[in-house]
Write a protein that holds these residues in place. Sequence first.
Motif, PDB file in Angstrom:
ATOM      1  N   CYS A 181      -3.369 -15.868   4.121  1.00 19.54           N
ATOM      2  CA  CYS A 181      -4.048 -14.948   5.022  1.00 19.54           C
ATOM      3  C   CYS A 181      -5.520 -14.897   4.644  1.00 19.54           C
ATOM      4  O   CYS A 181      -5.886 -15.215   3.511  1.00 19.54           O
ATOM      5  CB  CYS A 181      -3.430 -13.554   4.946  1.00 19.54           C
ATOM      6  SG  CYS A 181      -3.685 -12.745   3.378  1.00 19.54           S
ATOM      7  N   GLY A 182      -6.346 -14.517   5.612  1.00 20.58           N
ATOM      8  CA  GLY A 182      -7.777 -14.427   5.351  1.00 20.58           C
ATOM      9  C   GLY A 182      -8.296 -13.067   5.746  1.00 20.58           C
ATOM     10  O   GLY A 182      -8.060 -12.621   6.866  1.00 20.58           O
ATOM     11  N   SER A 183      -8.968 -12.376   4.826  1.00 19.42           N
ATOM     12  CA  SER A 183      -9.514 -11.059   5.160  1.00 19.42           C
ATOM     13  C   SER A 183     -10.536 -10.612   4.119  1.00 19.42           C
ATOM     14  O   SER A 183     -10.409 -10.922   2.942  1.00 19.42           O
ATOM     15  CB  SER A 183      -8.393 -10.024   5.232  1.00 19.42           C
ATOM     16  OG  SER A 183      -8.915  -8.761   5.594  1.00 19.42           O
ATOM     17  N   ASP A 184     -11.528  -9.843   4.590  1.00 13.98           N
ATOM     18  CA  ASP A 184     -12.451  -9.190   3.669  1.00 13.98           C
ATOM     19  C   ASP A 184     -12.064  -7.733   3.458  1.00 13.98           C
ATOM     20  O   ASP A 184     -12.675  -7.030   2.670  1.00 13.98           O
ATOM     21  CB  ASP A 184     -13.889  -9.252   4.207  1.00 13.98           C
ATOM     22  CG  ASP A 184     -14.444 -10.673   4.157  1.00 13.98           C
ATOM     23  OD1 ASP A 184     -13.779 -11.559   3.607  1.00 13.98           O
ATOM     24  OD2 ASP A 184     -15.548 -10.883   4.693  1.00 13.98           O
ATOM     25  N   MET A 185     -11.051  -7.280   4.207  1.00 11.22           N
ATOM     26  CA  MET A 185     -10.594  -5.892   4.087  1.00 11.22           C
ATOM     27  C   MET A 185      -9.292  -5.839   3.288  1.00 11.22           C
ATOM     28  O   MET A 185      -8.237  -6.252   3.770  1.00 11.22           O
ATOM     29  CB  MET A 185     -10.360  -5.291   5.476  1.00 11.22           C
ATOM     30  CG  MET A 185     -11.622  -4.793   6.161  1.00 11.22           C
ATOM     31  SD  MET A 185     -12.477  -3.501   5.223  1.00 11.22           S
ATOM     32  CE  MET A 185     -11.598  -2.057   5.787  1.00 11.22           C
ATOM     33  N   MET A 186      -9.356  -5.306   2.084  1.00 10.65           N
ATOM     34  CA  MET A 186      -8.143  -5.204   1.275  1.00 10.65           C
ATOM     35  C   MET A 186      -7.155  -4.218   1.903  1.00 10.65           C
ATOM     36  O   MET A 186      -5.940  -4.376   1.771  1.00 10.65           O
ATOM     37  CB  MET A 186      -8.491  -4.790  -0.157  1.00 10.65           C
ATOM     38  CG  MET A 186      -9.302  -5.832  -0.921  1.00 10.65           C
ATOM     39  SD  MET A 186      -8.519  -7.471  -0.954  1.00 10.65           S
ATOM     40  CE  MET A 186      -9.568  -8.394   0.158  1.00 10.65           C
ATOM     41  N   SER A 187      -7.678  -3.203   2.610  1.00 10.61           N
ATOM     42  CA  SER A 187      -6.807  -2.274   3.356  1.00 10.61           C
ATOM     43  C   SER A 187      -5.860  -3.036   4.264  1.00 10.61           C
ATOM     44  O   SER A 187      -4.675  -2.729   4.338  1.00 10.61           O
ATOM     45  CB  SER A 187      -7.643  -1.354   4.252  1.00 10.61           C
ATOM     46  OG  SER A 187      -8.493  -0.556   3.496  1.00 10.61           O
ATOM     47  N   ASP A 188      -6.404  -4.020   4.973  1.00 13.26           N
ATOM     48  CA  ASP A 188      -5.587  -4.782   5.923  1.00 13.26           C
ATOM     49  C   ASP A 188      -4.638  -5.733   5.204  1.00 13.26           C
ATOM     50  O   ASP A 188      -3.510  -5.939   5.635  1.00 13.26           O
ATOM     51  CB  ASP A 188      -6.487  -5.570   6.886  1.00 13.26           C
ATOM     52  CG  ASP A 188      -7.190  -4.647   7.881  1.00 13.26           C
ATOM     53  OD1 ASP A 188      -6.690  -3.521   8.093  1.00 13.26           O
ATOM     54  OD2 ASP A 188      -8.228  -5.053   8.429  1.00 13.26           O
ATOM     55  N   VAL A 189      -5.093  -6.307   4.111  1.00  8.93           N
ATOM     56  CA  VAL A 189      -4.207  -7.181   3.327  1.00  8.93           C
ATOM     57  C   VAL A 189      -2.988  -6.378   2.862  1.00  8.93           C
ATOM     58  O   VAL A 189      -1.843  -6.809   3.004  1.00  8.93           O
ATOM     59  CB  VAL A 189      -4.959  -7.775   2.108  1.00  8.93           C
ATOM     60  CG1 VAL A 189      -4.007  -8.536   1.195  1.00  8.93           C
ATOM     61  CG2 VAL A 189      -6.092  -8.692   2.581  1.00  8.93           C
ATOM     62  N   LEU A 190      -3.248  -5.182   2.364  1.00 14.56           N
ATOM     63  CA  LEU A 190      -2.152  -4.338   1.868  1.00 14.56           C
ATOM     64  C   LEU A 190      -1.220  -3.904   2.991  1.00 14.56           C
ATOM     65  O   LEU A 190      -0.020  -3.778   2.802  1.00 14.56           O
ATOM     66  CB  LEU A 190      -2.726  -3.088   1.184  1.00 14.56           C
ATOM     67  CG  LEU A 190      -3.337  -3.336  -0.196  1.00 14.56           C
ATOM     68  CD1 LEU A 190      -4.335  -2.252  -0.553  1.00 14.56           C
ATOM     69  CD2 LEU A 190      -2.249  -3.438  -1.255  1.00 14.56           C
ATOM     70  N   ALA A 191      -1.777  -3.683   4.179  1.00  8.40           N
ATOM     71  CA  ALA A 191      -0.973  -3.131   5.267  1.00  8.40           C
ATOM     72  C   ALA A 191      -0.276  -4.188   6.118  1.00  8.40           C
ATOM     73  O   ALA A 191       0.804  -3.940   6.634  1.00  8.40           O
ATOM     74  CB  ALA A 191      -1.848  -2.252   6.152  1.00  8.40           C
ATOM     75  N   TYR A 192      -0.873  -5.340   6.259  1.00  6.02           N
ATOM     76  CA  TYR A 192      -0.334  -6.299   7.229  1.00  6.02           C
ATOM     77  C   TYR A 192       0.284  -7.541   6.612  1.00  6.02           C
ATOM     78  O   TYR A 192       0.997  -8.272   7.268  1.00  6.02           O
ATOM     79  CB  TYR A 192      -1.440  -6.739   8.203  1.00  6.02           C
ATOM     80  CG  TYR A 192      -1.901  -5.641   9.102  1.00  6.02           C
ATOM     81  CD1 TYR A 192      -1.038  -5.071  10.034  1.00  6.02           C
ATOM     82  CD2 TYR A 192      -3.197  -5.145   9.008  1.00  6.02           C
ATOM     83  CE1 TYR A 192      -1.461  -4.048  10.855  1.00  6.02           C
ATOM     84  CE2 TYR A 192      -3.630  -4.118   9.828  1.00  6.02           C
ATOM     85  CZ  TYR A 192      -2.753  -3.572  10.752  1.00  6.02           C
ATOM     86  OH  TYR A 192      -3.171  -2.556  11.554  1.00  6.02           O
ATOM     87  N   VAL A 193      -0.032  -7.815   5.356  1.00  6.94           N
ATOM     88  CA  VAL A 193       0.415  -9.070   4.770  1.00  6.94           C
ATOM     89  C   VAL A 193       1.810  -8.900   4.185  1.00  6.94           C
ATOM     90  O   VAL A 193       2.109  -7.888   3.579  1.00  6.94           O
ATOM     91  CB  VAL A 193      -0.589  -9.523   3.689  1.00  6.94           C
ATOM     92  CG1 VAL A 193      -0.060 -10.704   2.922  1.00  6.94           C
ATOM     93  CG2 VAL A 193      -1.922  -9.858   4.349  1.00  6.94           C
ATOM     94  N   LYS A 194       2.675  -9.889   4.394  1.00 10.62           N
ATOM     95  CA  LYS A 194       4.014  -9.765   3.834  1.00 10.62           C
ATOM     96  C   LYS A 194       4.240 -10.719   2.660  1.00 10.62           C
ATOM     97  O   LYS A 194       4.160 -10.314   1.519  1.00 10.62           O
ATOM     98  CB  LYS A 194       5.067  -9.942   4.915  1.00 10.62           C
ATOM     99  CG  LYS A 194       6.392  -9.318   4.507  1.00 10.62           C
ATOM    100  CD  LYS A 194       7.364  -9.272   5.662  1.00 10.62           C
ATOM    101  CE  LYS A 194       8.663  -8.571   5.377  1.00 10.62           C
ATOM    102  NZ  LYS A 194       9.293  -8.787   4.115  1.00 10.62           N
TER     103      LYS A 194
END
Lengths: 117, 140
Positions: A29-42
Amino acid sequence: MKMSKIVELLNAKVLCGEELLENEVHSACGSDMMSDVLAYVKDQAVLLTGLVNLQVVRTAAMMDMLCIVFVRGKIPSDDIIEFARDNGMVVLASEERMYPACGKLYANGLVGGALHA
Amino acid sequence: MSVPLKFHYDVHGEDFTSAGNASVQAKKALRQLGYDPNIIRRVSIAMYEGEINMVIHADGGSADIIVYPDYIEIVLADKGPGIPDVSKAMQEGFSTAPDNIRSLGFGAGMGLPNMKKHTDDMKIDTVIGEGTTITMRVNT
Ligand SMILES: Nc1ncnc2c1ncn2[C@@H]1O[C@H](COP(=O)(O)OP(=O)(O)OP(=O)(O)O)[C@@H](O)[C@H]1O
Ligand SMILES: [Mg+2]
């Protein structure tokens, strides 16, 4: 995909975890938002990010990720690399920007993986 | 009756650099106890979100992990400003985090709902001006 293939595709520098590069990973996955990594990544094993701080490696560790790719030529500080090494993670650094970096990996079979149910 | 195993961590509010450190330590401790990786991951994510919240929104606090025979309890307590509207704070996308927090990779308003998603039970006790205690339970 072997992590050594990521190194090759992104012309990346290996900052730690050289000995782990022959291990396989199946999604990213690619993201600069750790919030989104924690919430959306499985179950993604690889995180591509342009954010550089200790929370990137801590977030990846919480999620049992195996490899972090810092894009846009960002080089993490020694304490970040040290943490990753202690936690058995591979850290790579590439000059590529986020979109082409993700695109190259995706086109070569490293998929996005499932979303949270 | 055996006494439940407890791990206590202080969460420092003054510097963001150490935010998440308690969760890293707790994860190590749970690994040593031999828990299933999926259980550990759920506890880790829920605690980490709560720990980051205490640093960003409440100037730090304390984190406790209590290991019972059939569940793990996570207690995050702070003496911060409290949460004025808990049901609003629980909504995905609601955040009062300032822009400088967003540039650190947080502040999307996803933490509290994510904590609920990863735990079997979650209770928020909050008093304006006094602080917030979040108690979460993950069944093992
Ligand atoms: N411990 C706390 N003390 C005071 N307010 C809090 C606390 N935890 C959360 N809040 C409030 O609830 C809001 C929502 O929290 P939540 O964790 O869902 O999102 P966030 O922290 O703003 O962003 P993210 O978690 O996605 O990085 C926060 O913006 C803040 O206003
Ligand atoms: Mg949060």
